[in-house]
Write a protein that holds these residues in place. Structure first.
Motif, PDB file in Angstrom:
ATOM      1  N   HIS A 220      -0.971  43.807 -34.589  1.00  0.00           N
ATOM      2  CA  HIS A 220      -0.587  44.605 -35.483  1.00  0.00           C
ATOM      3  C   HIS A 220      -1.679  45.880 -35.793  1.00  0.00           C
ATOM      4  O   HIS A 220      -1.370  46.789 -36.497  1.00  0.00           O
ATOM      5  CB  HIS A 220      -0.582  43.976 -37.073  1.00  0.00           C
ATOM      6  N   HIS A 221      -2.620  45.911 -34.943  1.00  0.00           N
ATOM      7  CA  HIS A 221      -3.740  47.135 -34.645  1.00  0.00           C
ATOM      8  C   HIS A 221      -2.962  48.078 -33.855  1.00  0.00           C
ATOM      9  O   HIS A 221      -3.491  49.099 -33.633  1.00  0.00           O
ATOM     10  CB  HIS A 221      -4.707  46.628 -34.004  1.00  0.00           C
ATOM     11  N   SER A 222      -1.607  47.871 -33.164  1.00  0.00           N
ATOM     12  CA  SER A 222      -1.301  48.890 -32.281  1.00  0.00           C
ATOM     13  C   SER A 222      -0.052  49.301 -32.737  1.00  0.00           C
ATOM     14  O   SER A 222       0.637  48.766 -33.783  1.00  0.00           O
ATOM     15  CB  SER A 222      -1.083  48.149 -30.809  1.00  0.00           C
ATOM     16  N   GLY A 223       0.838  50.077 -31.772  1.00  0.00           N
ATOM     17  CA  GLY A 223       2.391  50.418 -32.329  1.00  0.00           C
ATOM     18  C   GLY A 223       3.126  49.438 -31.308  1.00  0.00           C
ATOM     19  O   GLY A 223       4.307  49.621 -31.337  1.00  0.00           O
ATOM     20  N   GLN A 224       2.667  48.298 -30.855  1.00  0.00           N
ATOM     21  CA  GLN A 224       3.775  47.495 -30.258  1.00  0.00           C
ATOM     22  C   GLN A 224       4.837  47.046 -31.153  1.00  0.00           C
ATOM     23  O   GLN A 224       4.492  46.724 -32.373  1.00  0.00           O
ATOM     24  CB  GLN A 224       3.067  46.317 -29.918  1.00  0.00           C
ATOM     25  N   ASP A 225       6.068  46.664 -30.589  1.00  0.00           N
ATOM     26  CA  ASP A 225       7.201  46.220 -31.321  1.00  0.00           C
ATOM     27  C   ASP A 225       7.029  45.074 -31.693  1.00  0.00           C
ATOM     28  O   ASP A 225       6.923  43.830 -31.040  1.00  0.00           O
ATOM     29  CB  ASP A 225       8.474  46.273 -30.550  1.00  0.00           C
TER      30      ASP A 225
END
Length: 265
Positions: free
Chosen positions: A166-171
């Motif tokens: 959730h710190h990144s833009g991952q789906d």
């Protein structure tokens, strides 16, 4: 009986006692207005409020599963709190953490869990491994077990490194169905021989209703994001959906854990 609608107390921080260790999160031992000591996790530290969200979700899920976790509370920090702090780094941390933070009851006299000293039975080890697979918790390794022995019982602490995507833009939808390859480094994996049994039990306990009760605890201001127009409730429901989907597809992370364990034993 399991409480489907947990609540957290809110305490007022009255005294900064001492920092607990070096590192980006800089947790501290603090005293609150109820007279108890707490390990405080600051919203102004490295990973910000997302680490607090992971801590809250991870700790309360563990509690639902019957695992021992120190009481988690919301900790209110006033704006004027850090003005008398002589250390500039700590002073900045306190200033950036004004408002609602998260804290755990301090287990005085607790010792760091050492797998060479203390044995863990298969069921308990399997429960903890299952939970950490669910949460994608990368921080329960021999180097840093994040477990304590207190009054001869095992207690779990520090789930802030969970849900790290959730710190990144991952789906999030894609992440929910992925294996957790880092489980190979889990300190309790060699003893986790009952994963399928605890998987069945975990699914019975962590119902949609109970997951909703936990994510409902996340404060709105922890879910604010200037880069998006999504409401706090939309963001809150992403956590609920992730957990629900991941539990529904638990066979994926169970298989990964079993393969990793087979390579060890």
């Amino acid at each position: 009986m399991i409480n489907s609608n947990p609540e957290l107390r809110t305490v007022q921080v009255t005294r900064y006692v001492t920092p607990l260790r070096e590192g980006g999160s800089l947790p501290a031992l603090t005293e609150a207005d109820d007279g108890f000591l707490y390990v405080l996790k600051f919203r102004g530290a490295g990973q910000g409020v997302k680490a607090l969200i992971a801590e809250l979700i991870g700790g309360e899920l563990a509690r639902l599963l019957g695992l021992r976790v120190p009481e988690i509370v919301f900790a209110q920090l006033d704006e004027a709190f850090g003005r008398t702090e002589p250390d500039e780094e700590i002073q900045d941390l306190l200033r950036f953490s004004t408002g609602l933070n998260l804290a755990m009851h301090y287990l005085s006299g607790a010792l760091t869990f050492d797998p060479l000293v203390t044995s863990v039975d298969a069921r308990l080890a399997s429960q903890i491994v299952w939970l950490d697979c669910l949460l994608m918790n990368v921080d329960r390794t021999p180097r840093n077990t994040n477990m304590l022995m207190w009054h001869r019982e095992l207690w779990l602490i520090d789930h802030g490194a969970s849900l790290y995507f959730h710190h990144s833009g991952q789906d999030w939808t894609e992440q929910a169905k992925r294996p957790f390859v880092q489980i190979k480094d889990h300190v309790l994996l060699p003893y986790a021989s009952e994963l399928e049994t605890v998987d069945t039990q975990g699914k019975e306990i962590l119902t949609k209703e109970r997951i909703q009760g936990i994510v409902a605890l996340i404060p709105d201001d922890w879910l604010a994001d200037e880069s998006s127009d999504d409401s706090p409730e939309v963001r809150r429901q992403r956590y609920a959906q992730f957990l629900t989907d991941r539990i529904a597809h638990s066979e994926i992370f169970i298989k990964e854990a079993q393969l990793a364990r087979a390579a060890l034993v």
